[in-house]
Write a protein that holds these residues in place. Sequence first.
Motif, PDB file in Angstrom:
ATOM      1  N   GLU A   1       0.550  -1.406   0.242  1.00 46.92           N
ATOM      2  CA  GLU A   1       0.148   0.443   0.234  1.00 46.92           C
ATOM      3  C   GLU A   1       0.967   1.026  -0.122  1.00 46.92           C
ATOM      4  O   GLU A   1       0.754   2.360  -0.632  1.00 46.92           O
ATOM      5  N   TRP A   2       1.821   1.234   0.895  1.00 45.84           N
ATOM      6  CA  TRP A   2       2.434   2.470   0.647  1.00 45.84           C
ATOM      7  C   TRP A   2       4.091   3.061  -0.036  1.00 45.84           C
ATOM      8  O   TRP A   2       3.844   3.627  -0.756  1.00 45.84           O
TER       9      TRP A   2
ATOM     10  N   ARG B   1       2.004   3.883  -2.678  1.00 45.41           N
ATOM     11  CA  ARG B   1       1.171   5.219  -2.893  1.00 45.41           C
ATOM     12  C   ARG B   1       2.264   6.128  -3.499  1.00 45.41           C
ATOM     13  O   ARG B   1       1.851   7.740  -4.273  1.00 45.41           O
TER      14      ARG B   1
END
Length: 153
Positions: free
Chosen positions: A23-24, A27
């Motif tokens: 996710e990070w 992103r």
Amino acid sequence: MPSLHILDYDPAHQPAFRALNHEWITRFFVMEEPDYQMLDDPQRYILAPGGAIVMAQYDGQLVGTCALLREHAGVFELAKMAVAPAAQGLGIGWALGQAAIVKARELGARQLELLSNSRLTPALALYRKLGFRAVPVPPSPYQRTDVKMVLDL
């Protein structure tokens, strides 16, 4: 009242370990080969060489993680630190960082190092609060690396 627990990694945590980091990374950046290796097979690329992973469980959900990669005798890399966006601002990163430092000492570390990126302002502030200091950046397997920090234990 929600409670926070820092847990030692269990193979059943691999999907959460992968999802939190994916996710990070996606992103802000793109996944690179070392990311896939560590996230898809943490047993082989992190644990078997002498590293460790801690997980943060908040209100019964796995919401954070941090790995320690054994670099060489006495030196570990703090890596793959992630906190779910919905759980950020609750002190989970601080708790993970402190737990990782304790775990590194237990593993015989005399120094922790980390690689990061200057765009990750909150993460860099956390690392400084934990006692890390910036040092020159060596060549890295990650294109996104433009910051290196160390903490003497």
